[in-house]
Design a protein around this motif. Structure first.
Motif, PDB file in Angstrom:
ATOM      1  N   HIS A 120       0.830  -1.199   0.000  1.00 42.42           N
ATOM      2  CA  HIS A 120       0.000   0.000   0.000  1.00 42.42           C
ATOM      3  C   HIS A 120       0.864   1.248   0.000  1.00 42.42           C
ATOM      4  N   VAL A 121       0.212   2.379  -0.282  1.00 38.05           N
ATOM      5  CA  VAL A 121       0.864   3.687  -0.280  1.00 38.05           C
ATOM      6  C   VAL A 121       0.021   4.610   0.585  1.00 38.05           C
ATOM      7  N   ASN A 122       0.643   5.263   1.557  1.00 39.18           N
ATOM      8  CA  ASN A 122      -0.063   6.234   2.392  1.00 39.18           C
ATOM      9  C   ASN A 122      -0.114   7.547   1.610  1.00 39.18           C
ATOM     10  N   VAL A 123      -1.324   8.008   1.296  1.00 37.90           N
ATOM     11  CA  VAL A 123      -1.507   9.170   0.433  1.00 37.90           C
ATOM     12  C   VAL A 123      -0.992  10.456   1.097  1.00 37.90           C
ATOM     13  N   LEU A 124      -1.220  10.617   2.397  1.00 40.00           N
ATOM     14  CA  LEU A 124      -0.736  11.820   3.082  1.00 40.00           C
ATOM     15  C   LEU A 124       0.788  11.903   3.018  1.00 40.00           C
ATOM     16  N   GLU A 125       1.464  10.822   3.331  1.00 42.40           N
ATOM     17  CA  GLU A 125       2.926  10.820   3.296  1.00 42.40           C
ATOM     18  C   GLU A 125       3.447  11.063   1.875  1.00 42.40           C
ATOM     19  N   LEU A 126       2.789  10.473   0.888  1.00 41.57           N
ATOM     20  CA  LEU A 126       3.193  10.661  -0.504  1.00 41.57           C
ATOM     21  C   LEU A 126       3.015  12.115  -0.926  1.00 41.57           C
ATOM     22  N   ASN A 127       1.895  12.723  -0.574  1.00 41.75           N
ATOM     23  CA  ASN A 127       1.661  14.122  -0.940  1.00 41.75           C
ATOM     24  C   ASN A 127       2.585  15.080  -0.200  1.00 41.75           C
ATOM     25  N   GLU A 128       2.930  14.759   1.042  1.00 44.83           N
ATOM     26  CA  GLU A 128       3.890  15.590   1.761  1.00 44.83           C
ATOM     27  C   GLU A 128       5.265  15.529   1.075  1.00 44.83           C
TER      28      GLU A 128
END
Length: 177
Positions: free
Chosen positions: A163-171
């Motif tokens: 999986h990919v954490n969207v918040l961490e990716l966008n940060e």
């Protein structure tokens, strides 16, 4: 005899109150804070908790699951797989994604069961690479590498899926600019 039994009962109650009502909670809280500080405090970062899905507006951001804007409104829709309303909702979401140039994937079309899922599949993240790269005037390779760096495998190597954490990716994406 009644007073002796009453006194014993009160003493035992007081002992268990101190042990289970004070000592045990304080000990577990202390261990949690010492060993798992971030998790014990809700994994909160500068833009919110990595445990709660958030909505991102605009093609310059990776989009998470379509769970809505209210993290207090958790839970599924209770619509079954044969529900016309559910099928129509999925078709609308897929059309909106295609209009943005994103290939629809299940994690981008279907809401999560909890209503606050912060993660998407790697496929859902990679499906958005071209759109995000174009919106931010970055190369596809650079954004693809950023996604690859944020893919997490199953917990303990076997529990769940990648999986990919969207918040961490966008940060991390915001940090590129």
């Amino acid at each position: 005899m009644l007073w002796v039994n009453l006194r014993r009962g009160l003493i035992v109650s007081a002992i268990f109150f101190v042990l289970l009502g004070l000592a045990y909670p304080l000990a577990t809280t202390g261990i949690g804070q010492a060993l798992f500080h971030d998790q014990a405090n809700g994994s909160v970062g500068k833009n919110g908790s990595t445990l709660v899905g958030q909505q991102w507006k605009g093609a310059q951001w990776f989009q998470g699951r379509p769970d809505g804007d209210d993290p207090t409104a958790t839970g599924g829709s209770n619509l079954g797989p044969r529900s016309k309303e559910l099928v129509d909702t999925y078709k609308k979401r897929a059309a909106a994604l295609e209009k943005q140039g994103v290939t629809p994937t299940p994690h981008l079309v279907a809401a999560s069961g909890s209503g606050v899922d912060p993660d998407i599949s790697p496929e859902a993240a990679y499906a958005q690479v071209d759109t995000v790269a174009a919106a931010r005037h970055l190369t596809d390779d650079r954004v693809h590498a950023l996604v690859a760096a944020h893919v997490r495998g199953p917990q303990w190597g076997f529990l769940g899926a990648s999986h990919v954490n969207v918040l961490e990716l966008n940060e991390a994406l915001a940090g590129l600019q």
